[in-house]
Design a protein around this motif. Sequence first.
Motif, short mmCIF file in Angstrom:
data_model
loop_
_atom_site.label_atom_id
_atom_site.label_comp_id
_atom_site.label_asym_id
_atom_site.label_seq_id
_atom_site.Cartn_x
_atom_site.Cartn_y
_atom_site.Cartn_z
N GLU A 1 0.80 -1.21 0.00
CA GLU A 1 0.00 0.00 0.00
C GLU A 1 0.84 1.27 0.00
N PHE A 2 2.07 1.18 0.50
CA PHE A 2 2.92 2.37 0.59
C PHE A 2 4.38 1.96 0.69
N LEU A 3 5.26 2.93 0.46
CA LEU A 3 6.69 2.78 0.70
C LEU A 3 7.08 3.78 1.77
N GLU A 4 7.98 3.37 2.66
CA GLU A 4 8.43 4.20 3.76
C GLU A 4 9.95 4.34 3.69
N ALA A 5 10.43 5.54 3.96
CA ALA A 5 11.88 5.79 3.96
C ALA A 5 12.22 6.76 5.07
N TRP A 6 13.32 6.51 5.74
CA TRP A 6 13.85 7.43 6.75
C TRP A 6 15.13 8.03 6.20
N THR A 7 15.29 9.34 6.34
CA THR A 7 16.49 10.01 5.88
C THR A 7 16.81 11.17 6.80
N ARG A 8 17.96 11.75 6.64
CA ARG A 8 18.37 12.88 7.48
C ARG A 8 18.18 14.19 6.75
N ASP A 9 18.16 15.27 7.53
CA ASP A 9 17.91 16.59 6.96
C ASP A 9 19.13 17.20 6.29
N ALA A 10 20.29 16.57 6.42
CA ALA A 10 21.50 17.08 5.77
C ALA A 10 21.53 16.60 4.31
N GLY A 11 22.05 17.42 3.42
CA GLY A 11 22.12 17.03 2.01
C GLY A 11 20.79 17.23 1.32
N ASN A 12 20.63 16.55 0.18
CA ASN A 12 19.43 16.78 -0.62
C ASN A 12 18.46 15.60 -0.65
N SER A 13 18.66 14.58 0.18
CA SER A 13 17.78 13.41 0.10
C SER A 13 16.34 13.73 0.51
N ALA A 14 16.14 14.57 1.53
CA ALA A 14 14.78 14.92 1.94
C ALA A 14 14.05 15.62 0.79
N ALA A 15 14.72 16.56 0.14
CA ALA A 15 14.11 17.27 -0.99
C ALA A 15 13.81 16.30 -2.13
N TRP A 16 14.70 15.30 -2.34
CA TRP A 16 14.47 14.33 -3.40
C TRP A 16 13.21 13.52 -3.12
N PHE A 17 13.04 13.06 -1.88
CA PHE A 17 11.83 12.30 -1.55
C PHE A 17 10.58 13.16 -1.73
N GLU A 18 10.63 14.40 -1.29
CA GLU A 18 9.48 15.28 -1.45
C GLU A 18 9.15 15.51 -2.92
N LYS A 19 10.17 15.67 -3.74
CA LYS A 19 9.98 15.86 -5.18
C LYS A 19 9.36 14.62 -5.83
N ASN A 20 9.55 13.45 -5.21
CA ASN A 20 9.06 12.20 -5.77
C ASN A 20 7.81 11.69 -5.05
N ALA A 21 6.96 12.61 -4.62
CA ALA A 21 5.62 12.32 -4.09
C ALA A 21 5.59 11.66 -2.71
N TYR A 22 6.66 11.82 -1.93
CA TYR A 22 6.66 11.34 -0.55
C TYR A 22 6.26 12.50 0.35
N ARG A 23 5.61 12.18 1.46
CA ARG A 23 5.24 13.19 2.44
C ARG A 23 5.86 12.83 3.78
N GLN A 24 6.31 13.83 4.51
CA GLN A 24 6.91 13.60 5.81
C GLN A 24 5.82 13.31 6.83
N VAL A 25 6.02 12.24 7.63
CA VAL A 25 5.02 11.85 8.62
C VAL A 25 5.58 11.78 10.04
N ASP A 26 6.88 11.80 10.22
CA ASP A 26 7.45 11.66 11.55
C ASP A 26 8.89 12.16 11.53
N GLU A 27 9.45 12.39 12.73
CA GLU A 27 10.86 12.78 12.82
C GLU A 27 11.37 12.57 14.24
N TYR A 28 12.66 12.44 14.36
CA TYR A 28 13.39 12.42 15.63
C TYR A 28 14.81 12.82 15.29
N TYR A 29 15.73 12.78 16.26
CA TYR A 29 17.10 13.22 16.00
C TYR A 29 18.11 12.10 16.18
N HIS A 30 19.14 12.12 15.36
CA HIS A 30 20.33 11.30 15.55
C HIS A 30 21.40 12.21 16.13
#
Length: 191
Positions: free
Chosen positions: A110-139
């Motif tokens: 039904e869905f794909l899930e991915a966790w990534t960090r806010d550094a670099g461009n991976s978060a923007a890439w996921f957003e550009k590819n129809a992913y929506r942020q649903v949760d967060e915490y810190y490393h």
Amino acid sequence: MEIRNYQASDERGWVRCRVLSFLDTAYYDDVHREKEKFENPSIELVAEKDNQIVGLIDIEYDTEDEKVCSEEGTGGMIWHLAVHPDYQNEGIGSQLMERASEEAIKLNLEFLEAWTRDAGNSAAWFEKNAYRQVDEYYHLYLSDQDMAHTVQPGDDNLQPLYMFAQYTGDNIEQFESIERKYKCMCYIRNL
């Protein structure tokens, strides 16, 4: 370029691609010497070009008996998505994601899930590819100096020199002096 299923003979190229692709990211020290094996079924694809592995995606998915994803429903957890630095910005990651999504749909995920960090461009890439942020915490990566100020004393025989920690609280400001602090974000894409 060919996108195909991962084969055991791809392991060395897979490891090399993953290590090199993570080198200039916040995950630079997440190094593995062999490819992970998954307990649940998985979609494991590689992109091959010029006789080398230039991209990869690994998605382990939920079964009736074992949940991998954090969201309700039947999903697939993207554990690895990487493109060799010499081949980035050629659409390889998007092509891997498209093919993996097709495979996931065939499996009735039904869905794909991915966790990534806010550094670099991976978060923007996921957003550009129809992913929506649903949760967060810190490393948090704490040095011995960081721990001297934040970790409570305990066993005098145990002297941590370095610590990797997850912080899920609401007072991240208490760690403002820690140099390596990353917001880790969960992204979901409905299929």
